[in-house]
Design a protein around this motif. Structure first.
Motif, short mmCIF file in Angstrom:
data_model
loop_
_atom_site.label_atom_id
_atom_site.label_comp_id
_atom_site.label_asym_id
_atom_site.label_seq_id
_atom_site.Cartn_x
_atom_site.Cartn_y
_atom_site.Cartn_z
N LEU A 92 0.83 -1.21 0.00
CA LEU A 92 0.00 0.00 0.00
C LEU A 92 0.86 1.26 0.00
CD1 LEU A 92 -3.06 0.66 0.07
CD2 LEU A 92 -2.82 1.01 2.53
N GLU A 93 1.91 1.25 0.80
CA GLU A 93 2.79 2.42 0.85
C GLU A 93 3.55 2.60 -0.46
OE1 GLU A 93 5.21 2.01 4.33
OE2 GLU A 93 3.63 2.74 5.66
N THR A 94 3.96 1.49 -1.07
CA THR A 94 4.66 1.57 -2.35
C THR A 94 3.76 2.16 -3.43
OG1 THR A 94 6.05 -0.35 -1.81
CG2 THR A 94 5.82 0.22 -4.14
N VAL A 95 2.53 1.66 -3.51
CA VAL A 95 1.58 2.13 -4.52
C VAL A 95 1.23 3.60 -4.27
CG1 VAL A 95 -0.72 1.79 -5.49
CG2 VAL A 95 0.68 -0.19 -4.89
N TYR A 96 1.10 3.98 -3.00
CA TYR A 96 0.74 5.35 -2.62
C TYR A 96 1.78 6.36 -3.11
CZ TYR A 96 -0.32 9.27 0.54
OH TYR A 96 -0.61 10.51 1.06
N GLN A 97 3.03 5.92 -3.17
CA GLN A 97 4.13 6.82 -3.55
C GLN A 97 4.21 7.05 -5.06
OE1 GLN A 97 7.56 4.91 -1.86
NE2 GLN A 97 6.84 5.18 0.25
N HIS A 98 3.41 6.33 -5.84
CA HIS A 98 3.47 6.47 -7.30
C HIS A 98 2.12 6.94 -7.82
CE1 HIS A 98 6.88 3.82 -6.42
NE2 HIS A 98 7.41 4.25 -7.55
N GLU A 99 2.06 8.16 -8.27
CA GLU A 99 0.80 8.77 -8.70
C GLU A 99 0.18 8.06 -9.90
OE1 GLU A 99 1.38 12.89 -9.40
OE2 GLU A 99 1.86 13.37 -7.31
N THR A 100 0.99 7.41 -10.71
CA THR A 100 0.47 6.78 -11.92
C THR A 100 -0.19 5.42 -11.65
OG1 THR A 100 2.62 5.78 -12.41
CG2 THR A 100 2.15 7.92 -13.41
N PHE A 101 -0.03 4.89 -10.43
CA PHE A 101 -0.57 3.56 -10.13
C PHE A 101 -2.03 3.67 -9.65
CE2 PHE A 101 3.89 1.78 -8.84
CZ PHE A 101 4.36 2.08 -10.11
N THR A 102 -2.83 4.43 -10.34
CA THR A 102 -4.19 4.71 -9.87
C THR A 102 -5.07 3.46 -9.83
OG1 THR A 102 -4.75 5.37 -12.13
CG2 THR A 102 -4.17 7.12 -10.59
N ASP A 103 -4.98 2.61 -10.85
CA ASP A 103 -5.80 1.41 -10.88
C ASP A 103 -5.44 0.47 -9.73
OD1 ASP A 103 -7.04 2.35 -13.12
OD2 ASP A 103 -5.88 1.14 -14.53
N LEU A 104 -4.15 0.30 -9.51
CA LEU A 104 -3.69 -0.59 -8.45
C LEU A 104 -4.02 -0.01 -7.08
CD1 LEU A 104 -2.27 -3.25 -7.93
CD2 LEU A 104 -0.08 -2.04 -7.99
N TRP A 105 -3.93 1.30 -6.94
CA TRP A 105 -4.27 1.97 -5.68
C TRP A 105 -5.74 1.73 -5.35
CZ3 TRP A 105 -2.73 3.97 -1.32
CH2 TRP A 105 -3.53 4.89 -0.65
N ASP A 106 -6.61 1.96 -6.31
CA ASP A 106 -8.05 1.76 -6.08
C ASP A 106 -8.33 0.30 -5.72
OD1 ASP A 106 -8.52 4.42 -6.62
OD2 ASP A 106 -9.13 4.08 -8.70
N PHE A 107 -7.66 -0.61 -6.42
CA PHE A 107 -7.88 -2.03 -6.16
C PHE A 107 -7.42 -2.41 -4.76
CE2 PHE A 107 -6.13 -6.36 -6.14
CZ PHE A 107 -7.26 -7.09 -6.50
N CYS A 108 -6.23 -1.95 -4.36
CA CYS A 108 -5.71 -2.27 -3.03
C CYS A 108 -6.63 -1.74 -1.94
CB CYS A 108 -4.31 -1.68 -2.85
SG CYS A 108 -3.02 -2.54 -3.80
N LEU A 109 -7.08 -0.50 -2.09
CA LEU A 109 -7.98 0.07 -1.09
C LEU A 109 -9.28 -0.71 -1.01
CD1 LEU A 109 -7.71 3.97 -1.32
CD2 LEU A 109 -6.92 2.47 0.50
N GLU A 110 -9.82 -1.08 -2.16
CA GLU A 110 -11.08 -1.82 -2.18
C GLU A 110 -10.92 -3.17 -1.49
OE1 GLU A 110 -13.81 -4.02 -5.50
OE2 GLU A 110 -13.12 -2.00 -5.98
N LYS A 111 -9.81 -3.87 -1.77
CA LYS A 111 -9.59 -5.18 -1.17
C LYS A 111 -9.37 -5.06 0.34
CE LYS A 111 -10.21 -7.95 -4.50
NZ LYS A 111 -11.36 -8.87 -4.43
#
Length: 466
Positions: free
Chosen positions: A141-160
């Motif tokens: 989660l912290e890794t994905v949060y640090q990359h603005e372009t990872f929007t799809d993965l960020w939304d998926f991680c939060l949802e899960k």
């Protein structure tokens, strides 16, 4: 013909990459004993990557003996070869990579500004590496949060995480979660966990940050001040009024010294004074994400899951529902005709459907553990049921009846929508045969003739246990 030429062109570029003929770029990938020298061509890199284009045009790349030099200790030779093969010939193979390496590859292609791969790898992770995302959710989660372009993965991680909060709250590394990320989680309305557990985990996190033991009777003034400061930004995010009186007394009130005094007073008044309404401006109660449902809420899902598992004496609650309910079809959105129903619901396995009777609060529906695909045939099961909420907003008004004549449990035909026992739907013309002496399903008060304002169908999928 054009596809044949493209394949030949791709093969030629792959041969160029492998032969290294005329290379003018040297890349040192990896670090220490794992460094490997990789050769490439600046013109191809420049065309295919914004990163290399900027490096060559701005001349900030090191140059030695007429060759550009790049040092990339943060990208392994294996991953760099995968990236270069894509740059040269548009081919990429991910299925042999483990989840951590796929995430490292995603970070690498983001750094090199290879935008098509950023989207592709995110999609691959979401579709094929779900289990990996559960293994170390805090770090990921912290890794994905640090990359603005990872929007799809960020939304998926939060949802899960919101669907299964225990993957992060029960993690040994939960206490290492950065404050902004914890704040983002606690703001979520779909966090599927009891509010008292959210409060207990927040307290655990705050005490860990200050290295203070959870012994409020032993806290001195300095301890209290530290904890107050740590808690301050999170207090408005806890839905304290959703915590029951017993949990409030034993698990919240004992920490009154670190909570705002007006909050404690209002909560005491709320729990002690009969019919007292909350005084504060409240954030709405949390509700698990039902993925687009409009007719039902999380408490309906809890009771549906209990009925599916034939639990008569007790029910699941929203934090331990063993099923996911995926919205397949909504008549008001997808069309009331039976063709739309079957296009969205056939071949999906077990489903549950809910219909709202027009000009009322009544909800009716049923559970089909089989499928809706068929041609004028009755399907046999002992597990289907019909239900009726005389007031859909009040689950205590629910009645449920399991099928009693198993051979006529579910009827499937392209001309019909949901048909179960005595209940029929044909192009949104609904009726219930109350005169049927066969009692295919015990009667539960479904009216003989009625109009349906809207109905929804959900696929029922057993959750993977973590």
């Amino acid at each position: 013909m054009s596809s044949k030429f493209w394949a030949e062109l791709s093969n030629d570029y792959e041969k160029l990459f492998e032969s290294e003929i005329g290379y003018d770029v040297i890349i040192y990938a990896g670090e220490e004993q794992y460094v490997k020298e990789i050769h490439a061509h600046s013109n191809i890199l420049c065309i295919r990557s914004q990163y290399f284009r900027s490096a060559f045009s701005n001349e900030w790349a090191e140059k030695k003996d007429g060759k550009f030099i790049f040092k990339k200790p943060n990208i392994s030779p294996q991953l760099f070869n995968i990236i270069l093969r894509f740059i040269y010939c548009g081919n990429i193979e991910l299925k042999n990579l483990q989840g951590p390496d796929v995430l490292k590859l995603l970070i690498a292609v983001d750094e090199l500004n290879i935008h098509p791969l950023v989207s592709y790898i995110q999609e691959f992770l979401i579709e094929h590496q779900t289990e990996f995302l559960y293994q170390n959710p805090t770090e990921i989660l912290e890794t994905v949060y640090q990359h603005e372009t990872f929007t799809d993965l960020w939304d998926f991680c939060l949802e899960k995480i919101c669907e299964e909060p225990k993957v992060i709250f029960n993690s040994d590394k939960f206490i290492d979660l950065k404050a902004p990320l914890l704040e983002l989680l606690l703001k979520r309305d779909d966090l599927n966990i009891e509010e008292i557990e959210i409060w207990e985990n927040l307290l655990k996190w705050c005490l860990s940050q200050q290295n203070i033991k959870n012994e409020p009777s032993k806290w001195n003034k300095e301890d209290i001040t530290k904890i107050e400061r740590e808690l301050y930004r999170f207090i408005p995010l806890i839905r304290f009024y959703d915590i029951g009186p017993t949990d409030f007394f034993y698990k919240v009130y004992c920490y009154k010294d670190v909570l705002p005094q007006d909050l404690i007073y209002n909560l005491l008044e709320f729990h002690i004074v009969p019919n007292m309404k909350p005084k504060d401006n409240l954030t709405p109660s949390r509700k698990p994400n039902l993925k687009g449902a409009t007719l039902i809420e999380s408490n309906h899902m809890s009771i549906f899951a209990s009925w599916i598992d034939k639990m008569d004496s007790s029910h699941y609650n929203r934090k331990n529902i063993p099923y996911d309910f995926k919205l397949l079809y909504r008549s008001s959105q997808d069309g009331y005709d039976t063709k739309s129903f079957h296009e969205n619901c056939d071949n999906k396995g077990a489903t549950i459907w809910i219909a709202k009777i027009k000009n009322s609060t009544q909800l009716i529906g049923g559970y089909n553990p089989l499928d809706w695909k068929g041609n004028r045939n009755w399907k046999t099961t002992a597990d289907s049921f019909l239900f009726n909420f005389t007031n859909g907003r009040d689950i205590s008004t629910a009645k449920r009846s399991y099928v009693s004549i198993h051979s006529v449990a579910v009827f499937c035909d392209p001309r019909y929508g949901p048909v179960m026992g005595n209940l029929f739907c044909e192009n949104n013309v609904w009726f219930y045969n109350n005169d049927d002496s066969g009692n295919r399903y015990p009667k539960i008060g479904i009216p003989a003739n009625f109009e349906v304002e809207d109905y929804e169908v959900f696929q029922v999928v057993k959750k993977k246990r973590i």
